[in-house]
Design an enzyme around this catalytic site. Structure first.
Site, PDB file in Angstrom:
ATOM      1  N   GLU A 111      11.710  -6.580  -9.129  1.00  0.00           N
ATOM      2  CA  GLU A 111      10.926  -5.393  -9.487  1.00  0.00           C
ATOM      3  C   GLU A 111      11.800  -4.444 -10.304  1.00  0.00           C
ATOM      4  O   GLU A 111      12.524  -3.621  -9.718  1.00  0.00           O
ATOM      5  CB  GLU A 111      10.473  -4.650  -8.231  1.00  0.00           C
ATOM      6  N   TRP A 148       0.820  -1.224   0.000  1.00  0.00           N
ATOM      7  CA  TRP A 148       0.000   0.000   0.000  1.00  0.00           C
ATOM      8  C   TRP A 148       0.849   1.267   0.000  1.00  0.00           C
ATOM      9  O   TRP A 148       0.303   2.375  -0.087  1.00  0.00           O
ATOM     10  CB  TRP A 148      -0.931   0.008   1.212  1.00  0.00           C
ATOM     11  N   HIS A 164      13.137  -2.252  -1.050  1.00  0.00           N
ATOM     12  CA  HIS A 164      12.288  -1.732  -2.131  1.00  0.00           C
ATOM     13  C   HIS A 164      13.036  -0.585  -2.819  1.00  0.00           C
ATOM     14  O   HIS A 164      13.730   0.190  -2.153  1.00  0.00           O
ATOM     15  CB  HIS A 164      10.949  -1.240  -1.555  1.00  0.00           C
TER      16      HIS A 164
HETATM   17  P1  PGA Z   1       3.200  -0.702  -8.773  1.00  0.00           P
HETATM   18  O1  PGA Z   1       4.218  -0.826  -7.567  1.00  0.00           O
HETATM   19  O2  PGA Z   1       2.398  -1.987  -8.808  1.00  0.00           O
HETATM   20  O3  PGA Z   1       2.413   0.489  -8.473  1.00  0.00           O
HETATM   21  O4  PGA Z   1       4.031  -0.579 -10.028  1.00  0.00           O
HETATM   22  C1  PGA Z   1       4.887  -2.012  -7.281  1.00  0.00           C
HETATM   23  C2  PGA Z   1       5.890  -1.762  -6.200  1.00  0.00           C
HETATM   24  O5  PGA Z   1       6.525  -0.714  -6.180  1.00  0.00           O
HETATM   25  O6  PGA Z   1       6.058  -2.610  -5.314  1.00  0.00           O
END
Ligand code: PGA
Length: 260
Positions: free
Chosen positions: A173, A18, A104
């Site tokens: 990611e 979130w 992250h």
């Molecule tokens: P997003 O974010 O699905 O809005 O691209 C993913 C994340 O940053 O974990």
């Protein structure tokens, strides 16, 4: 332990990150209650909801269904002490948090691989499950980004035991794909997943590296969720903005559940 598809066939994971949303506790409760309703219909998925720190204690009181878990978006490297403005793994654990996202890309702007590595060890030491994010900020034709991924992965996991490798989760990611811009295809994710497993197999041994759990994150929406699970050779998804929109998140869960 030879590789077999059955090993990878445990429950899929869908993480709802979130971020610094929503603005009020009431909204957080309402989004969570819609996720709870969906969870009751799912057999193949465990959902990990990661609210902002102030909302963790609120959501913690609303847990119930066995397939919903509480996660945090970050933690401090130390378990307690004089660190103004920070949150410790012990505090998170006390509120029934089971998972912690670390590294992250939005935090890596101010954190080195060494700091993420320290957090990883702290999370493991208290028995929580780290969701370790890795990802390149851009791709080049020469494939230098692969060297970047390799270095980031190995530095982040430095000193982790073989046993702990199997309990943590890697979230791939690509930074360029975060925020609703663009996503990668399932086939590209499959290649990346093989690349990550090969690096970890070379470093930890194939019995460990080959079995690591990998998620994909970055612009997941209902149209691409199923394809990434089907073709990506991954255990699940890390969803950002779409996890705050109940109707859309419901469709993502349905798509993931629907993949054979
Ligand atoms: P997003 O974010 O699905 O809005 O691209 C993913 C994340 O940053 O974990």
């Amino acid at each position: 332990m030879a590789y077999n598809a059955g090993m990878a066939n445990k429950k899929r994971l869908v993480v709802a990150n979130w971020k610094m949303n929503p603005g009020t506790a009431e909204e957080a409760k309402s989004i969570f209650s819609s996720i709870k309703k969906q969870a009751a219909k799912l057999k193949k998925i465990d959902i990990i909801v990661c609210p902002s720190f102030p909302h963790i204690s609120i959501i913690s009181k609303l847990l119930g269904p066995k397939n919903i878990f509480l996660g945090a978006q970050n933690c401090h490297t130390k378990t307690n002490g004089s660190y103004t403005g920070d949150v410790s793994v012990n505090q998170l654990k006390d509120l029934k948090t089971k998972y912690v996202i670390i590294g992250h890309s939005e935090k890596r702007k101010e954190e080195s691989d060494e700091t993420v590595n320290e957090k990883l060890k702290t999370v493991l030491a208290v028995g929580l499950t780290p969701i370790v994010c890795i990802g390149e900020s851009g791709r080049d034709k020469e494939g230098q980004y692969l060297n970047f991924i390799k270095e980031q992965l190995l530095k982040t996991l430095s000193g982790v035991s073989k046993k702990d490798l199997l309990s943590l989760i890697i979230a791939y990611e690509p930074v360029w794909a975060i925020g609703g811009r663009v996503t990668i295809s399932g086939t590209d994710m499959h290649e990346m997943s093989l690349f990550i497993k090969k690096i970890l197999s070379d470093s930890f041994g194939p019995d460990y590296g080959w079995h690591v759990k990998i998620l994909y994150g970055g612009s997941i929406e209902s149209q691409n969720a199923g394809e990434l699970i089907k073709n990506g050779e991954i255990q699940g998804l890390l969803v950002g903005h779409a996890s705050l929109v109940p109707e859309e998140f419901k469709e993502i869960l349905k798509a993931v559940e629907g993949v054979k």
